[in-house]
Design a protein around this motif. Structure first.
Motif, mmCIF file in Angstrom:
data_model
loop_
_atom_site.group_PDB
_atom_site.id
_atom_site.type_symbol
_atom_site.label_atom_id
_atom_site.label_comp_id
_atom_site.label_asym_id
_atom_site.label_seq_id
_atom_site.Cartn_x
_atom_site.Cartn_y
_atom_site.Cartn_z
ATOM 1 N N LYS A 1 3.910 -2.733 7.837
ATOM 2 C CA LYS A 1 2.588 -2.425 8.352
ATOM 3 C C LYS A 1 1.633 -2.390 7.176
ATOM 4 C CE LYS A 1 3.531 0.557 12.282
ATOM 5 N NZ LYS A 1 3.318 1.882 12.856
ATOM 6 N N GLU B 1 -4.500 12.147 8.224
ATOM 7 C CA GLU B 1 -4.834 11.381 9.426
ATOM 8 C C GLU B 1 -4.403 9.922 9.271
ATOM 9 O OE1 GLU B 1 -6.175 10.563 13.262
ATOM 10 O OE2 GLU B 1 -5.753 12.485 12.306
ATOM 11 N N LYS C 1 -1.894 8.764 7.472
ATOM 12 C CA LYS C 1 -0.427 8.723 7.631
ATOM 13 C C LYS C 1 -0.031 8.863 9.095
ATOM 14 C CE LYS C 1 1.013 10.604 3.149
ATOM 15 N NZ LYS C 1 1.747 11.716 2.510
ATOM 16 N N LYS C 2 -0.726 9.729 9.816
ATOM 17 C CA LYS C 2 -0.423 9.939 11.236
ATOM 18 C C LYS C 2 -0.686 8.665 12.042
ATOM 19 C CE LYS C 2 -1.781 12.731 15.165
ATOM 20 N NZ LYS C 2 -2.926 13.372 15.787
ATOM 21 N N VAL C 3 -1.858 8.069 11.825
ATOM 22 C CA VAL C 3 -2.196 6.827 12.536
ATOM 23 C C VAL C 3 -1.179 5.740 12.201
ATOM 24 C CG1 VAL C 3 -3.901 4.960 12.685
ATOM 25 C CG2 VAL C 3 -4.650 7.343 12.773
ATOM 26 N N LYS D 1 1.958 5.990 11.363
ATOM 27 C CA LYS D 1 3.256 6.233 12.005
ATOM 28 C C LYS D 1 3.206 6.053 13.515
ATOM 29 C CE LYS D 1 5.208 8.857 8.311
ATOM 30 N NZ LYS D 1 5.286 10.074 7.605
ATOM 31 N N GLU D 2 2.060 6.352 14.119
ATOM 32 C CA GLU D 2 1.956 6.287 15.582
ATOM 33 C C GLU D 2 1.551 4.921 16.108
ATOM 34 O OE1 GLU D 2 -0.711 9.474 16.613
ATOM 35 O OE2 GLU D 2 0.799 11.011 16.197
ATOM 36 N N SER D 3 0.949 4.096 15.274
ATOM 37 C CA SER D 3 0.438 2.809 15.722
ATOM 38 C C SER D 3 1.574 1.802 15.911
ATOM 39 C CB SER D 3 -0.566 2.260 14.710
ATOM 40 O OG SER D 3 -0.993 0.979 15.130
ATOM 41 N N ASN D 4 1.432 0.990 16.947
ATOM 42 C CA ASN D 4 2.377 -0.100 17.192
ATOM 43 C C ASN D 4 1.896 -1.404 16.562
ATOM 44 O OD1 ASN D 4 4.126 1.490 18.691
ATOM 45 N ND2 ASN D 4 2.948 1.173 20.559
#
Length: 177
Positions: free
Chosen positions: A104, A155, A157-159, A161-164
């Motif tokens: 990514k 934020e 890092k969170k995005v 990890k959560e994004s496809n």
């Protein structure tokens, strides 16, 4: 996320030497979240903080590998918003051409956290070469926005990890500074 899949983080702003360097330092735990107002010495010891020049614009600056094995870069885009758009589109092109791409790429804009003191400090120090005025303003600005930079990194890092999506462009929100 697949264990082989890694993330390339790219923090970007106008000059690529102040908020981006601080973001990379928080991301890599060079600056600690236990003290969100770093000292003058801590700020000035951050790699690349207030070190880059106009000629470094557009260069990827490697900062290191985080605790999850992801790479962290910064880039100064100067006044061209097209830099990140072009990099984003080029990354998409590569992922379409090479369908085995397993990384990514996260573009995270640190500009929204830049306080006025840092803008003026960067102008005096990097633009005019007057460190005696610029550096104290940069220190004050960095201390003022450090908590916001930390929040931006968390934020990001969170995005990531959560994004496809394989390629993500995060503009980030304006934080109260």
């Amino acid at each position: 996320m697949d264990m082989k899949e890694k993330i390339i983080y790219i923090y970007h702003d106008f000059g690529g030497t102040h908020t981006t360097s601080l973001a990379a330092a928080y991301h890599l735990n060079i600056l600690s979240d236990t003290n969100l107002i770093p000292s003058k010495e801590e700020i000035l010891s951050v790699p690349y903080f207030n070190k880059l020049k106009k000629k470094d614009a557009g260069e990827f600056i490697y900062h290191g590998i985080d605790s999850d094995g992801n790479t962290v870069y910064t880039i100064g885009r100067r006044s061209s918003k097209l830099t990140v758009k072009s990099l984003y589109n080029f990354s998409e092109l590569l992922s379409l051409q090479h369908q085995t791409m397993n990384k990514k790429i996260i573009f995270s804009n640190t500009s929204p956290v830049v306080p006025l003191a840092m803008t003026l400090g960067g102008f005096f120090s990097r633009g005019l070469g007057i460190d005696s005025i610029g550096v104290p303003l940069l220190i004050k600005g960095a201390q003022r926005c450090s908590e916001n930079i930390f929040q931006l990194v968390m934020e990001t890092k969170k995005v990531a990890k959560e994004s496809n999506q394989l390629i993500v462009k995060i503009e980030n929100k304006k934080y109260q500074a």
